[in-house]
Design a protein around this motif. Structure first.
Motif, PDB file in Angstrom:
ATOM      1  N   GLN A  21       0.829  -1.216   0.000  1.00 18.68           N
ATOM      2  CA  GLN A  21       0.000   0.000   0.000  1.00 18.68           C
ATOM      3  C   GLN A  21       0.867   1.272   0.000  1.00 18.68           C
ATOM      4  N   SER A  22       2.032   1.200   0.639  1.00 14.37           N
ATOM      5  CA  SER A  22       2.913   2.372   0.719  1.00 14.37           C
ATOM      6  C   SER A  22       3.374   2.826  -0.660  1.00 14.37           C
ATOM      7  N   LEU A  23       3.634   1.871  -1.549  1.00 18.03           N
ATOM      8  CA  LEU A  23       4.040   2.237  -2.913  1.00 18.03           C
ATOM      9  C   LEU A  23       2.891   2.925  -3.639  1.00 18.03           C
ATOM     10  N   SER A  24       1.678   2.421  -3.441  1.00 19.85           N
ATOM     11  CA  SER A  24       0.496   3.051  -4.062  1.00 19.85           C
ATOM     12  C   SER A  24       0.371   4.504  -3.629  1.00 19.85           C
ATOM     13  N   ILE A  25       0.619   4.755  -2.358  1.00 24.50           N
ATOM     14  CA  ILE A  25       0.536   6.130  -1.836  1.00 24.50           C
ATOM     15  C   ILE A  25       1.604   6.993  -2.500  1.00 24.50           C
ATOM     16  N   LEU A  26       2.826   6.469  -2.614  1.00 24.06           N
ATOM     17  CA  LEU A  26       3.920   7.219  -3.254  1.00 24.06           C
ATOM     18  C   LEU A  26       3.597   7.534  -4.714  1.00 24.06           C
ATOM     19  N   ILE A  27       3.082   6.537  -5.427  1.00 22.68           N
ATOM     20  CA  ILE A  27       2.737   6.748  -6.839  1.00 22.68           C
ATOM     21  C   ILE A  27       1.645   7.815  -6.950  1.00 22.68           C
ATOM     22  N   TYR A  28       0.621   7.693  -6.144  1.00 20.14           N
ATOM     23  CA  TYR A  28      -0.488   8.655  -6.181  1.00 20.14           C
ATOM     24  C   TYR A  28       0.007  10.060  -5.830  1.00 20.14           C
ATOM     25  N   ARG A  29       0.880  10.138  -4.842  1.00 17.06           N
ATOM     26  CA  ARG A  29       1.398  11.428  -4.368  1.00 17.06           C
ATOM     27  C   ARG A  29       2.193  12.161  -5.445  1.00 17.06           C
ATOM     28  N   HIS A  30       2.960  11.421  -6.233  1.00 16.38           N
ATOM     29  CA  HIS A  30       3.891  12.067  -7.165  1.00 16.38           C
ATOM     30  C   HIS A  30       3.519  11.901  -8.644  1.00 16.38           C
ATOM     31  N   LYS A  31       2.408  11.209  -8.907  1.00 17.58           N
ATOM     32  CA  LYS A  31       2.044  10.900 -10.302  1.00 17.58           C
ATOM     33  C   LYS A  31       1.977  12.151 -11.175  1.00 17.58           C
ATOM     34  N   GLN A  32       1.300  13.185 -10.720  1.00 14.22           N
ATOM     35  CA  GLN A  32       1.094  14.378 -11.542  1.00 14.22           C
ATOM     36  C   GLN A  32       2.416  15.023 -11.957  1.00 14.22           C
ATOM     37  N   LYS A  33       3.335  15.183 -10.995  1.00 17.78           N
ATOM     38  CA  LYS A  33       4.618  15.828 -11.304  1.00 17.78           C
ATOM     39  C   LYS A  33       5.427  14.992 -12.295  1.00 17.78           C
ATOM     40  N   ILE A  34       5.499  13.700 -12.039  1.00 22.52           N
ATOM     41  CA  ILE A  34       6.304  12.824 -12.887  1.00 22.52           C
ATOM     42  C   ILE A  34       5.681  12.724 -14.282  1.00 22.52           C
ATOM     43  N   TYR A  35       4.378  12.522 -14.322  1.00 20.75           N
ATOM     44  CA  TYR A  35       3.658  12.402 -15.594  1.00 20.75           C
ATOM     45  C   TYR A  35       3.832  13.685 -16.420  1.00 20.75           C
ATOM     46  N   SER A  36       3.663  14.840 -15.770  1.00 19.12           N
ATOM     47  CA  SER A  36       3.795  16.131 -16.473  1.00 19.12           C
ATOM     48  C   SER A  36       5.205  16.317 -17.008  1.00 19.12           C
ATOM     49  N   PHE A  37       6.189  15.930 -16.193  1.00 18.85           N
ATOM     50  CA  PHE A  37       7.585  16.054 -16.615  1.00 18.85           C
ATOM     51  C   PHE A  37       7.827  15.224 -17.882  1.00 18.85           C
ATOM     52  N   ILE A  38       7.381  13.962 -17.867  1.00 22.25           N
ATOM     53  CA  ILE A  38       7.589  13.082 -19.027  1.00 22.25           C
ATOM     54  C   ILE A  38       6.851  13.631 -20.245  1.00 22.25           C
ATOM     55  N   TYR A  39       5.598  14.045 -20.052  1.00 17.30           N
ATOM     56  CA  TYR A  39       4.800  14.554 -21.175  1.00 17.30           C
ATOM     57  C   TYR A  39       5.445  15.803 -21.786  1.00 17.30           C
ATOM     58  N   SER A  40       6.044  16.650 -20.936  1.00 15.69           N
ATOM     59  CA  SER A  40       6.673  17.877 -21.438  1.00 15.69           C
ATOM     60  C   SER A  40       7.857  17.570 -22.353  1.00 15.69           C
ATOM     61  N   LYS A  41       8.374  16.357 -22.270  1.00 21.39           N
ATOM     62  CA  LYS A  41       9.499  15.965 -23.122  1.00 21.39           C
ATOM     63  C   LYS A  41       9.050  15.233 -24.386  1.00 21.39           C
ATOM     64  N   VAL A  42       8.005  14.387 -24.273  1.00 20.03           N
ATOM     65  CA  VAL A  42       7.643  13.542 -25.419  1.00 20.03           C
ATOM     66  C   VAL A  42       6.383  13.985 -26.166  1.00 20.03           C
ATOM     67  N   PHE A  43       5.548  14.813 -25.547  1.00 19.02           N
ATOM     68  CA  PHE A  43       4.323  15.332 -26.177  1.00 19.02           C
ATOM     69  C   PHE A  43       3.412  14.235 -26.724  1.00 19.02           C
ATOM     70  N   ASP A  44       3.342  13.109 -26.042  1.00 14.91           N
ATOM     71  CA  ASP A  44       2.507  12.009 -26.517  1.00 14.91           C
ATOM     72  C   ASP A  44       1.999  11.244 -25.302  1.00 14.91           C
ATOM     73  N   LYS A  45       0.669  11.151 -25.165  1.00 18.01           N
ATOM     74  CA  LYS A  45       0.086  10.526 -23.972  1.00 18.01           C
ATOM     75  C   LYS A  45       0.442   9.055 -23.852  1.00 18.01           C
ATOM     76  N   ASP A  46       0.391   8.299 -24.964  1.00 19.08           N
ATOM     77  CA  ASP A  46       0.701   6.867 -24.912  1.00 19.08           C
ATOM     78  C   ASP A  46       2.148   6.621 -24.504  1.00 19.08           C
ATOM     79  N   ILE A  47       3.070   7.370 -25.113  1.00 21.35           N
ATOM     80  CA  ILE A  47       4.490   7.215 -24.787  1.00 21.35           C
ATOM     81  C   ILE A  47       4.717   7.631 -23.333  1.00 21.35           C
TER      82      ILE A  47
END
Length: 194
Positions: A21-47
């Motif tokens: 459960q602790s990993l789920s909390i970590l993923i949920y806590r940081h998903k937006q920042k990490i996801y946004s960072f990756i998207y800002s580099k690749v400009f593709d939702k699937d990738i």
């Protein structure tokens, strides 16, 4: 104790000791920042999704193998993993250095040298970030063609089909995008090199 009151370091420790459960909390806590960072580099939702998932597969593997030792620095660690996966993605697809404008305005070849030291990599990332910000200032039709051509590596035939215009119109939009990009760079007195 509420989830938001538990530090990353404590959650990492709990996960290592078997609390899934602790990993789920970590993923949920940081998903937006990490996801946004990756998207800002690749400009593709699937990738972005793929790289995000690969990042956490790597996180899990490293945590299970006891290779995590940066207490309290979980987010920067995951961001570094994500960043490396983005670079791997571009290397595998050879997408970054391909553009050849056959003129003197060839700012896209700044990207892609694996032998770069940390300072040069930071400069390259800043140039890339600045360039993407400048691209946002272009008229919509020119911006679309430039992104499809440069970052998605689509042929002008594919671009013309997707945008429902002739190949000549797509070529013209690309030409105007580069001309306008050059104007914006000159107007703002921007230097896109190290």
């Amino acid at each position: 104790m509420k989830h938001k009151d538990i530090s990353d370091a404590v959650l990492v420790n709990r996960y290592i000791n078997g609390d899934e459960q602790s990993l789920s909390i970590l993923i949920y806590r940081h998903k937006q920042k990490i996801y946004s960072f990756i998207y800002s580099k690749v400009f593709d939702k699937d990738i972005t999704e793929d790289i995000f998932q690969d990042a956490f597969i790597k996180v899990i593997k490293n945590l299970k193998l006891g290779k995590y030792n940066e207490e309290g620095k979980f987010l920067p660690w995951v961001m570094r993993i994500s960043h490396n996966l983005v670079i791997d993605h571009f290397r595998k697809s050879n997408r970054m250095p391909k553009f050849d404008n056959s003129g003197d305005f060839n700012i896209f070849t700044v990207l892609g040298d694996p032998a770069m030291n940390a300072e040069k990599r930071l400069i390259k990332e800043q140039v890339d970030c600045d360039l993407r910000r400048l691209i946002e200032e272009l008229p919509e039709d020119q911006k679309d063609v430039l992104i499809m051509r440069m970052y998605k590596e689509m042929s002008f035939k594919e671009i013309s089909q997707q945008t429902d215009v002739s190949i000549n119109t797509a070529l013209g939009r690309m030409r105007y995008a580069l001309i306008n990009l050059r104007k914006i760079i000159e107007e703002k007195n921007i230097v896109l090199s190290n």
